[in-house]
Enzyme design. Structure first.
Site, PDB file in Angstrom:
ATOM      1  N   LEU A  47       0.885  -1.154   0.000  1.00 19.84           N
ATOM      2  CA  LEU A  47       0.000   0.000   0.000  1.00 19.84           C
ATOM      3  C   LEU A  47       0.923   1.203   0.000  1.00 19.84           C
ATOM      4  O   LEU A  47       1.854   1.263   0.817  1.00 19.84           O
ATOM      5  CB  LEU A  47      -0.892   0.016   1.244  1.00 19.84           C
ATOM      6  N   ASP A  48       0.694   2.164  -0.884  1.00 20.38           N
ATOM      7  CA  ASP A  48       1.647   3.262  -0.964  1.00 20.38           C
ATOM      8  C   ASP A  48       1.575   4.167   0.266  1.00 20.38           C
ATOM      9  O   ASP A  48       0.687   4.030   1.124  1.00 20.38           O
ATOM     10  CB  ASP A  48       1.489   4.044  -2.276  1.00 20.38           C
ATOM     11  N   TYR A  49       2.505   5.073   0.364  1.00 19.49           N
ATOM     12  CA  TYR A  49       2.694   5.928   1.541  1.00 19.49           C
ATOM     13  C   TYR A  49       1.408   6.641   1.943  1.00 19.49           C
ATOM     14  O   TYR A  49       1.098   6.781   3.136  1.00 19.49           O
ATOM     15  CB  TYR A  49       3.803   6.934   1.237  1.00 19.49           C
ATOM     16  N   ASP A  50       0.647   7.095   0.958  1.00 22.50           N
ATOM     17  CA  ASP A  50      -0.563   7.874   1.223  1.00 22.50           C
ATOM     18  C   ASP A  50      -1.823   7.026   1.289  1.00 22.50           C
ATOM     19  O   ASP A  50      -2.923   7.569   1.438  1.00 22.50           O
ATOM     20  CB  ASP A  50      -0.734   8.950   0.143  1.00 22.50           C
ATOM     21  N   SER A  51      -1.690   5.717   1.167  1.00 21.33           N
ATOM     22  CA  SER A  51      -2.843   4.815   1.236  1.00 21.33           C
ATOM     23  C   SER A  51      -2.893   4.132   2.594  1.00 21.33           C
ATOM     24  O   SER A  51      -1.911   4.100   3.336  1.00 21.33           O
ATOM     25  CB  SER A  51      -2.781   3.768   0.116  1.00 21.33           C
TER      26      SER A  51
END
Length: 232
Positions: free
Chosen positions: A99-103
């Protein structure tokens, strides 16, 4: 037991990664260089880079990842990782997929390389469901290009499920279910229809949910849940 399965069961890496280690001469059995496909028994001594490998009981966790953490065991930029949220002494545990940094949302962490490989390999088509929130109004027709596939970065996304779960003048919430997801694919799909995502949260893997888990909280998966994930 085949050597790659033994290594995966010991938490070294996925079977595929273990095969690469064997090819590169990093694995020995009873002091001799291992070859792919050999069977090993209880009395065999297996080493990786000179360190003896022992079968250990695998660990399985589910984490409700908050924003602001990366899905890695370490970061050369000094950012917080999902491992920082886990208990001290948890051992050699790895996040499954990304999951990316902002997710945010559902993330599985385990020492079991075989399960990790099963859940992430595209051929298994494990369904993952996300809650997406965008500003403004979307209609079901607006989602048709996402459902049928879009050309992004030189490839066409696979067909997926998408439906609106809430909408008003300020925002629209959508559930999107993918069976294969590339890096930041959902964000790119919505950008392609002119919408920027301001919330992206994984809410399900198969039918496994985050029920009862606050942001940043984790719990161990039980035996039935692990068996279910392997059956997907």
């Amino acid at each position: 037991m085949r050597i790659n399965k033994f290594l995966a069961a010991s938490g070294v890496a996925s079977r595929r990664e273990c095969d690469e280690m064997i090819k590169n001469g990093k694995v020995t059995v009873n002091g001799k260089r291992a070859v792919i496909g050999i069977e090993i028994g209880e009395d065999d001594e297996v080493k990786v880079d000179g360190v003896t490998v022992n079968v250990k009981k695998n660990e399985y966790y589910i984490l409700n990842k908050p924003k602001g953490y990366i899905c890695s065991v370490a970061d050369d930029k000094g950012r917080k990782t999902v491992i920082d949220l886990m208990p001290e002494g948890v051992g050699r545990i790895y996040p499954v997929g990304r999951l990316d940094y902002d997710s945010e949302g559902l993330l599985i962490l385990t020492t079991d390389g075989e399960l990790a490989q099963h859940l992430t390999h595209p051929s298994n088509e494990v369904p993952k469901t996300y809650l997406v929130r965008v500003e403004g109004i979307l209609t079901e027709n607006d989602l048709n290009p996402i459902r049928s596939g879009l050309e992004i970065d030189g490839y066409v996304t696979k067909k997926c499920k998408a439906h609106i779960v809430e909408t008003n003048k300020s925002f629209t919430k959508v559930h999107v279910t993918l069976k294969e997801g590339k890096n930041r694919e959902i964000r790119k799909m919505f950008a392609a229809i002119g919408k920027e995502i301001n919330l992206l949260k994984r809410i399900k893997v198969g039918e496994l949910t985050l029920r009862g888990l606050d942001r940043g909280a984790y719990r161990k998966l039980n035996r039935q849940e692990v068996a279910y994930l392997m059956s997907l």
